[in-house]
Design a protein around this motif. Structure first.
Motif, PDB file in Angstrom:
ATOM      1  N   UNK A   1     -18.032 -39.139 -19.551  1.00 15.25           N
ATOM      2  CA  UNK A   1     -19.043 -38.178 -19.088  1.00 15.25           C
ATOM      3  C   UNK A   1     -18.756 -37.754 -17.647  1.00 15.25           C
ATOM      4  N   UNK A   2     -18.434 -38.710 -16.781  1.00 14.04           N
ATOM      5  CA  UNK A   2     -18.186 -38.356 -15.384  1.00 14.04           C
ATOM      6  C   UNK A   2     -16.894 -37.555 -15.233  1.00 14.04           C
ATOM      7  N   UNK A   3     -15.854 -37.918 -15.961  1.00 19.09           N
ATOM      8  CA  UNK A   3     -14.592 -37.177 -15.851  1.00 19.09           C
ATOM      9  C   UNK A   3     -14.745 -35.772 -16.423  1.00 19.09           C
ATOM     10  N   UNK A   4     -15.391 -35.640 -17.589  1.00 26.54           N
ATOM     11  CA  UNK A   4     -15.609 -34.309 -18.147  1.00 26.54           C
ATOM     12  C   UNK A   4     -16.507 -33.469 -17.254  1.00 26.54           C
ATOM     13  N   UNK A   5     -17.496 -34.116 -16.633  1.00 27.62           N
ATOM     14  CA  UNK A   5     -18.331 -33.396 -15.667  1.00 27.62           C
ATOM     15  C   UNK A   5     -17.514 -32.910 -14.477  1.00 27.62           C
ATOM     16  N   UNK A   6     -16.597 -33.748 -14.008  1.00 26.22           N
ATOM     17  CA  UNK A   6     -15.733 -33.355 -12.891  1.00 26.22           C
ATOM     18  C   UNK A   6     -14.809 -32.213 -13.301  1.00 26.22           C
ATOM     19  N   UNK A   7     -14.260 -32.267 -14.507  1.00 26.07           N
ATOM     20  CA  UNK A   7     -13.395 -31.192 -14.976  1.00 26.07           C
ATOM     21  C   UNK A   7     -14.170 -29.889 -15.138  1.00 26.07           C
ATOM     22  N   UNK A   8     -15.392 -29.977 -15.633  1.00 24.80           N
ATOM     23  CA  UNK A   8     -16.231 -28.778 -15.753  1.00 24.80           C
ATOM     24  C   UNK A   8     -16.523 -28.197 -14.374  1.00 24.80           C
ATOM     25  N   UNK A   9     -16.880 -29.065 -13.422  1.00 18.49           N
ATOM     26  CA  UNK A   9     -17.172 -28.619 -12.066  1.00 18.49           C
ATOM     27  C   UNK A   9     -15.939 -28.001 -11.404  1.00 18.49           C
ATOM     28  N   UNK A  10     -14.767 -28.595 -11.629  1.00 21.35           N
ATOM     29  CA  UNK A  10     -13.550 -28.007 -11.066  1.00 21.35           C
ATOM     30  C   UNK A  10     -13.233 -26.671 -11.728  1.00 21.35           C
TER      31      UNK A  10
ATOM     32  N   UNK B   1      -6.446 -26.531  -7.183  1.00 19.02           N
ATOM     33  CA  UNK B   1      -5.833 -27.821  -7.524  1.00 19.02           C
ATOM     34  C   UNK B   1      -6.409 -28.954  -6.691  1.00 19.02           C
ATOM     35  N   UNK B   2      -6.637 -28.686  -5.421  1.00 16.29           N
ATOM     36  CA  UNK B   2      -7.245 -29.714  -4.578  1.00 16.29           C
ATOM     37  C   UNK B   2      -8.655 -30.052  -5.049  1.00 16.29           C
ATOM     38  N   UNK B   3      -9.418 -29.030  -5.443  1.00 14.69           N
ATOM     39  CA  UNK B   3     -10.777 -29.269  -5.933  1.00 14.69           C
ATOM     40  C   UNK B   3     -10.751 -30.099  -7.213  1.00 14.69           C
ATOM     41  N   UNK B   4      -9.819 -29.796  -8.116  1.00 18.26           N
ATOM     42  CA  UNK B   4      -9.736 -30.554  -9.362  1.00 18.26           C
ATOM     43  C   UNK B   4      -9.395 -32.015  -9.080  1.00 18.26           C
ATOM     44  N   UNK B   5      -8.397 -32.246  -8.221  1.00 17.96           N
ATOM     45  CA  UNK B   5      -8.014 -33.624  -7.894  1.00 17.96           C
ATOM     46  C   UNK B   5      -9.167 -34.352  -7.206  1.00 17.96           C
ATOM     47  N   UNK B   6      -9.872 -33.681  -6.313  1.00 19.58           N
ATOM     48  CA  UNK B   6     -10.989 -34.289  -5.593  1.00 19.58           C
ATOM     49  C   UNK B   6     -12.115 -34.671  -6.553  1.00 19.58           C
ATOM     50  N   UNK B   7     -12.496 -33.760  -7.443  1.00 21.56           N
ATOM     51  CA  UNK B   7     -13.598 -34.035  -8.361  1.00 21.56           C
ATOM     52  C   UNK B   7     -13.244 -35.144  -9.360  1.00 21.56           C
ATOM     53  N   UNK B   8     -12.011 -35.177  -9.830  1.00 23.57           N
ATOM     54  CA  UNK B   8     -11.615 -36.236 -10.759  1.00 23.57           C
ATOM     55  C   UNK B   8     -11.603 -37.583 -10.038  1.00 23.57           C
ATOM     56  N   UNK B   9     -11.108 -37.613  -8.801  1.00 25.32           N
ATOM     57  CA  UNK B   9     -11.109 -38.851  -8.023  1.00 25.32           C
ATOM     58  C   UNK B   9     -12.537 -39.352  -7.799  1.00 25.32           C
ATOM     59  N   UNK B  10     -13.434 -38.455  -7.427  1.00 27.44           N
ATOM     60  CA  UNK B  10     -14.840 -38.840  -7.213  1.00 27.44           C
ATOM     61  C   UNK B  10     -15.452 -39.343  -8.525  1.00 27.44           C
ATOM     62  N   UNK B  11     -15.127 -38.678  -9.640  1.00 24.87           N
ATOM     63  CA  UNK B  11     -15.662 -39.111 -10.936  1.00 24.87           C
ATOM     64  C   UNK B  11     -15.190 -40.518 -11.287  1.00 24.87           C
ATOM     65  N   UNK B  12     -13.927 -40.797 -11.028  1.00 24.27           N
ATOM     66  CA  UNK B  12     -13.406 -42.139 -11.322  1.00 24.27           C
ATOM     67  C   UNK B  12     -14.064 -43.165 -10.403  1.00 24.27           C
ATOM     68  N   UNK B  13     -14.207 -42.826  -9.124  1.00 19.56           N
ATOM     69  CA  UNK B  13     -14.829 -43.753  -8.183  1.00 19.56           C
ATOM     70  C   UNK B  13     -16.304 -44.000  -8.507  1.00 19.56           C
ATOM     71  N   UNK B  14     -16.969 -43.026  -9.102  1.00 18.37           N
ATOM     72  CA  UNK B  14     -18.375 -43.204  -9.499  1.00 18.37           C
ATOM     73  C   UNK B  14     -18.471 -43.999 -10.804  1.00 18.37           C
ATOM     74  N   UNK B  15     -17.558 -43.707 -11.742  1.00 21.10           N
ATOM     75  CA  UNK B  15     -17.682 -44.326 -13.066  1.00 21.10           C
ATOM     76  C   UNK B  15     -17.220 -45.779 -13.093  1.00 21.10           C
ATOM     77  N   UNK B  16     -16.287 -46.165 -12.235  1.00 15.91           N
ATOM     78  CA  UNK B  16     -15.811 -47.548 -12.268  1.00 15.91           C
ATOM     79  C   UNK B  16     -16.917 -48.557 -11.942  1.00 15.91           C
ATOM     80  N   UNK B  17     -17.743 -48.358 -10.904  1.00 18.13           N
ATOM     81  CA  UNK B  17     -18.848 -49.302 -10.696  1.00 18.13           C
ATOM     82  C   UNK B  17     -19.873 -49.284 -11.838  1.00 18.13           C
ATOM     83  N   UNK B  18     -20.014 -48.126 -12.506  1.00 23.10           N
ATOM     84  CA  UNK B  18     -20.937 -48.058 -13.638  1.00 23.10           C
ATOM     85  C   UNK B  18     -20.454 -48.943 -14.786  1.00 23.10           C
ATOM     86  N   UNK B  19     -19.147 -49.086 -14.908  1.00 22.47           N
ATOM     87  CA  UNK B  19     -18.561 -49.910 -15.954  1.00 22.47           C
ATOM     88  C   UNK B  19     -18.628 -51.383 -15.572  1.00 22.47           C
ATOM     89  N   UNK B  20     -18.688 -51.645 -14.269  1.00 23.75           N
ATOM     90  CA  UNK B  20     -18.760 -53.023 -13.806  1.00 23.75           C
ATOM     91  C   UNK B  20     -17.494 -53.481 -13.100  1.00 23.75           C
TER      92      UNK B  20
END
Length: 188
Positions: free
Chosen positions: A10-19, A42-61
């Motif tokens: 969900x977070x990665x797809x949200x980041x891809x949609x936002x990019x 390209x910078x926006x896409x990389x930034x949003x995907x990085x933020x999505x991963x950084x947000x989703x990893x703590x959600x996973x534990x």
């Protein structure tokens, strides 16, 4: 596990949609150079995907501090194994940011010559007059002498060699060639 996979997706797809939204806005900005639009997208896409991963990893534990060892190992691996890819990637951003080579330029590098039709982060596409496309690594463009025939002026002199028969009327042949050249909209 399924909840973690769903959170990451969900977070990665949200980041891809936002990019994609940012990319659409940038492509509509006519006042920005085409190369700069590509860089920012390209910078926006990389930034949003990085933020999505950084947000989703703590959600996973997964604790982000445990990734520091993995990040160090990845950095060493990139430095040793993927040196050419990283060099081409950085060279691509250099080309796009400094705008010494733009889409539509006629360039020659080494034995390759053609019109720049696409600039990616890894390679640049040159299309010659016969329609053949050459993929030139960006590292070559940054580290070699590049002849840019349309860097400051799009007017370029072209020498075309033609043969006519010995018994041809040269004045008539010349007038036919001049008329053919003048019929082309790009010929001055």
């Amino acid at each position: 596990i399924l909840q973690g996979i769903a959170a990451v997706m969900v977070t990665v797809f949200g980041a891809l949609w936002l990019s994609g939204v940012v990319d659409a806005r940038l492509q509509g900005a006519e006042n920005l150079d085409r190369s700069l639009r590509e860089v920012f997208a390209r910078l926006a896409k990389a930034f949003f995907v990085l933020i999505a991963v950084l947000i989703s990893l703590p959600m996973v534990g997964i604790d982000l501090t445990t990734l520091s060892v993995f990040g160090g190992a990845l950095g060493v691996g990139l430095g040793l194994g993927l040196q050419k890819i990283a060099s081409n990637y950085v060279s691509g951003f250099i080309i796009l940011l400094e705008r010494s080579i733009r889409i539509g330029n006629m360039i020659a590098v080494g034995n390759d010559r053609g019109e720049v039709t696409r600039i990616t982060t890894r390679f640049t596409v040159l299309k010659d007059f016969s329609g053949i496309e050459t993929l030139v690594p960006n590292e070559v463009l940054v580290g070699s002498v590049v002849q840019n025939e349309s860097y400051t002026d799009r007017r370029v002199r072209r020498v075309v060699t033609l043969q006519v028969g010995y018994d041809s009327d040269l004045d008539a042949a010349m007038s036919i060639m001049v008329a053919a050249a003048q019929a082309q909209p790009r010929v001055l």
